[in-house]
Enzyme design. Structure first.
Site, PDB file in Angstrom:
ATOM      1  N   ASN A 123       0.798  -1.224   0.000  1.00 55.16           N
ATOM      2  CA  ASN A 123       0.000   0.000   0.000  1.00 55.16           C
ATOM      3  C   ASN A 123       0.832   1.276   0.000  1.00 55.16           C
ATOM      4  O   ASN A 123       0.278   2.376   0.101  1.00 55.16           O
ATOM      5  CB  ASN A 123      -0.944   0.016   1.208  1.00 55.16           C
ATOM      6  CG  ASN A 123      -1.999  -1.071   1.108  1.00 55.16           C
ATOM      7  OD1 ASN A 123      -2.435  -1.433   0.008  1.00 55.16           O
ATOM      8  ND2 ASN A 123      -2.413  -1.615   2.239  1.00 55.16           N
ATOM      9  N   GLY A 125       4.842   2.933  -1.553  1.00 56.86           N
ATOM     10  CA  GLY A 125       6.120   2.704  -2.217  1.00 56.86           C
ATOM     11  C   GLY A 125       7.217   3.464  -1.506  1.00 56.86           C
ATOM     12  O   GLY A 125       7.844   2.961  -0.573  1.00 56.86           O
ATOM     13  N   SER A 126       7.435   4.706  -1.903  1.00 49.91           N
ATOM     14  CA  SER A 126       8.516   5.500  -1.333  1.00 49.91           C
ATOM     15  C   SER A 126       8.114   6.247  -0.069  1.00 49.91           C
ATOM     16  O   SER A 126       8.953   6.898   0.547  1.00 49.91           O
ATOM     17  CB  SER A 126       9.011   6.511  -2.378  1.00 49.91           C
ATOM     18  OG  SER A 126       9.484   5.839  -3.532  1.00 49.91           O
ATOM     19  N   TRP A 150       8.185  -6.018  -3.558  1.00 56.08           N
ATOM     20  CA  TRP A 150       9.233  -5.558  -4.470  1.00 56.08           C
ATOM     21  C   TRP A 150      10.551  -5.357  -3.738  1.00 56.08           C
ATOM     22  O   TRP A 150      11.226  -4.332  -3.883  1.00 56.08           O
ATOM     23  CB  TRP A 150       8.814  -4.276  -5.200  1.00 56.08           C
ATOM     24  CG  TRP A 150       7.599  -4.465  -6.061  1.00 56.08           C
ATOM     25  CD1 TRP A 150       6.377  -3.898  -5.898  1.00 56.08           C
ATOM     26  CD2 TRP A 150       7.496  -5.323  -7.210  1.00 56.08           C
ATOM     27  NE1 TRP A 150       5.501  -4.345  -6.872  1.00 56.08           N
ATOM     28  CE2 TRP A 150       6.174  -5.217  -7.693  1.00 56.08           C
ATOM     29  CE3 TRP A 150       8.383  -6.177  -7.884  1.00 56.08           C
ATOM     30  CZ2 TRP A 150       5.715  -5.922  -8.802  1.00 56.08           C
ATOM     31  CZ3 TRP A 150       7.919  -6.879  -8.988  1.00 56.08           C
ATOM     32  CH2 TRP A 150       6.616  -6.748  -9.441  1.00 56.08           C
ATOM     33  N   GLN A 331      18.919   1.428 -31.687  1.00 49.10           N
ATOM     34  CA  GLN A 331      18.726   2.172 -32.932  1.00 49.10           C
ATOM     35  C   GLN A 331      19.946   2.047 -33.837  1.00 49.10           C
ATOM     36  O   GLN A 331      19.811   1.898 -35.060  1.00 49.10           O
ATOM     37  CB  GLN A 331      18.457   3.640 -32.602  1.00 49.10           C
ATOM     38  CG  GLN A 331      17.669   4.389 -33.659  1.00 49.10           C
ATOM     39  CD  GLN A 331      16.220   3.927 -33.738  1.00 49.10           C
ATOM     40  OE1 GLN A 331      15.714   3.325 -32.808  1.00 49.10           O
ATOM     41  NE2 GLN A 331      15.573   4.189 -34.861  1.00 49.10           N
ATOM     42  N   GLU A 358      14.586   1.042  -5.914  1.00 47.96           N
ATOM     43  CA  GLU A 358      15.156   1.985  -4.937  1.00 47.96           C
ATOM     44  C   GLU A 358      14.639   3.414  -5.131  1.00 47.96           C
ATOM     45  O   GLU A 358      15.368   4.387  -4.965  1.00 47.96           O
ATOM     46  CB  GLU A 358      16.693   1.969  -4.994  1.00 47.96           C
ATOM     47  CG  GLU A 358      17.323   0.649  -4.600  1.00 47.96           C
ATOM     48  CD  GLU A 358      16.989   0.240  -3.158  1.00 47.96           C
ATOM     49  OE1 GLU A 358      16.810   1.125  -2.311  1.00 47.96           O
ATOM     50  OE2 GLU A 358      16.889  -0.970  -2.915  1.00 47.96           O
TER      51      GLU A 358
END
Length: 379
Positions: A123, A125-126, A150, A331, A358
Site C-alpha cells: 500500500n 512505495g517511497s 518488491w 537504434q 530503490e
C-alpha cells in the site's frame, strides 16, 4: 563539497576487467534470465576477490564504485545482488547487537548469506511514513506482522532490515528498522517476476507473528540516530543502483562502437555517418556525467555529509541515462538491436527496471527539488 574526482590505478582496473571478462561474463550470459544457483555464490565472490574486487574491505567508496561498474558491465544482476547484501551487512555492522554482527557480517561479505532491505509495502512505495508492518512487544521479543513487496533479494535472503511501525511498551509508535534473521525468526517469501534484471531476485515478504529479539531493534534513545542510519544506507543503495545502470550503459556503448566499426551500409562503415557519430558522442558524454554525479554522492556519504540531494540526482539521472543509451544502442543496430542474438534488448530491459528500483525517478526529482526550494511535494 567533495568533487568525487578520484581515479583508481589503471593496472588494477585493467586486471579486474580482464578477470571479469574471463570468469564472470560467461555466467552473466548463461544466467541472463535465470536465477543464479546460490551454492555458486561463495565461490564466485572468492573469484571476484582474487581479481581485485574489494567486497570485504573496500579502500574507499569511489574505488568500490569503479569495481562495481566493471562487474555490472558483464553481469548486472550479480552486482545488484551483492550490493544489496553488502548494504545489509553495513547496517548490521553499524547498528546490530554484537553477537549478530559477529554471526552475520562475515557470511554476508563472503556470499555465504544474503541480505535485503525491506521497506516498500503493497500500500505504499517511497512513503516510508506510511509503513503498516507492525512490531509489537511481547516479553523479550517483538512480534512482527505485515507484508513487504518488491524487495530486492527478498526470496533468497537470510537477513532482512525491515522498516516497521514499532509499538513501545507505553503504546507509542515509531518508525524503526528491525533486523530479522530468517533462521531464527522465519518469514515467508515469493518471487515477483519482472521486465528486466530477472536474475536479480525481487520478492514479496510475509511476516506472520515473526518473533524477533528485542535487541534487534534499537531502543527509543537511539531510534532517531538509527533511523538516520537506515536512510543513509538507502542513499548508498540508491547510488549503487546508479552504478549498475552505469555498467549496463557502458556495455551497450561498447557493443555499439564495435558494431559501428564493422557494419557497412551504402558502401561505408556506419561509424562514418554523422548521425551515428552524434549518437556515440551523446551516449559517451551521458555515461561520464552519470559517473561524476555518482562519485560526488558517494564521496559525500563517505564523509558523513547529508547526501539525499546528491544521491537522488545520481540515481535519477544515471538510471534514465541508461534507458536512453540502451535505446540508442538498439537504434544503431537497427533490426539486429531487437534480436536476442545481440545483447541490446537485454540491456534495455535491465536498464528500464532500474528507473523503478530503490525509488522511482519521479520521487527522486521531488527530493532534489525539495532540497532546492525548501518546499515539499509530499509529507
Amino acid at each position: 563539497m567533495g568533487t568525487g574526482l578520484v581515479t583508481a590505478p589503471d593496472d588494477w582496473l585493467t586486471s579486474l576487467r580482464k578477470g571479469l571478462e574471463e570468469d564472470i561474463r560467461p555466467l552473466g550470459d548463461r544466467y541472463t534470465d535465470d536465477r543464479l544457483p546460490l551454492d555458486m555464490l561463495p565461490e564466485i565472490v572468492k573469484t571476484l576477490r582474487g581479481h581485485g574486487y574489494p567486497m570485504e574491505d573496500p579502500p574507499d567508496e569511489v574505488t568500490f564504485a569503479l569495481a562495481s561498474e566493471e562487474l555490472a558491465r558483464v553481469f548486472p544482476s550479480l552486482e545488484g545482488c551483492l550490493m544489496i547484501s553488502y548494504a545489509c551487512a553495513r547496517y548490521i555492522m553499524a547498528a546490530g547487537p554484537p553477537d549478530l554482527r559477529e554471526r552475520a557480517a562475515p557470511g554476508l561479505l563472503r556470499g555465504e548469506r544474503i541480505g535485503c532491505l525491506a521497506s516498500t509495502e503493497p500500500n505504499h512505495g517511497s512513503n516510508n511514513a506510511a509503513v503498516e508492518t507492525r512490531a509489537v512487544p511481547r516479553g523479550d521479543e517483538y512480534v512482527i506482522n505485515g507484508r513487504k513487496r518488491w524487495i530486492s533479494n527478498g526470496d533468497i535472503s537470510d537477513y532482512a532490515i525491515v522498516l516497521c511501525r514499532v509499538v513501545a511498551d507505553n503504546g507509542q509508535e515509531e518508525i524503526r528498522p528491525v533486523i530479522v534473521e530468517r533462521e531464527r525468526s522465519p518469514y515467508q517469501t515469493r518471487d515477483l517476476p519482472k521486465l528486466g534484471l530477472t536474475a536479480f531476485v525481487t520478492s514479496e515478504m510475509i511476516f506472520e507473528d515473526c518473533r524477533v529479539p528485542r535487541e534487534n531493534c534499537v531502543g527509543p534513545a537511539g531510534a532517531l540516530k538509527n533511523l538516520r542510519l537506515v536512510f543513509k544506507t538507502l542513499q548508498w543503495a540508491r547510488c549503487r543502483m546508479a552504478v549498475v545502470s552505469l555498467g549496463i550503459a557502458r556495455a551497450a556503448l561498447e557493443t555499439s562502437v564495435a558494431y559501428a566499426r564493422k557494419r557497412r551500409q551504402f558502401g561505408r562503415l556506419i561509424g562514418e555517418f554523422q548521425l551515428i557519430q552524434d549518437k556515440i558522442c551523446t551516449m559517451a558524454t551521458e555515461i561520464d556525467a552519470s559517473r561524476l554525479l555518482i562519485h560526488r554522492a558517494l564521496t559525500s556519504i563517505e564523509e558523513n555529509r547529508r547526501a539525499d540531494r546528491e544521491a537522488s540526482m545520481a540515481k535519477a539521472y544515471a538510471t534514465e541515462m541508461a534507458v536512453r543509451v540502451t535505446s540508442e544502442a538498439i537504434q544503431i543496430h537497427g533490426a539486429n538491436g531487437l534480436s536476442p542474438d545481440y545483447p541490446l534488448e537485454r540491456h534495455f530491459r535491465d536498464a528500464r527496471a532500474l528507473t523503478i528500483a530503490e525509488g522511482t525517478t519521479e520521487i527522486h526529482k521531488l527530493v532534489v527539488a525539495r532540497s532546492i526550494l525548501g518546499l515539499s511535494a509530499f509529507q
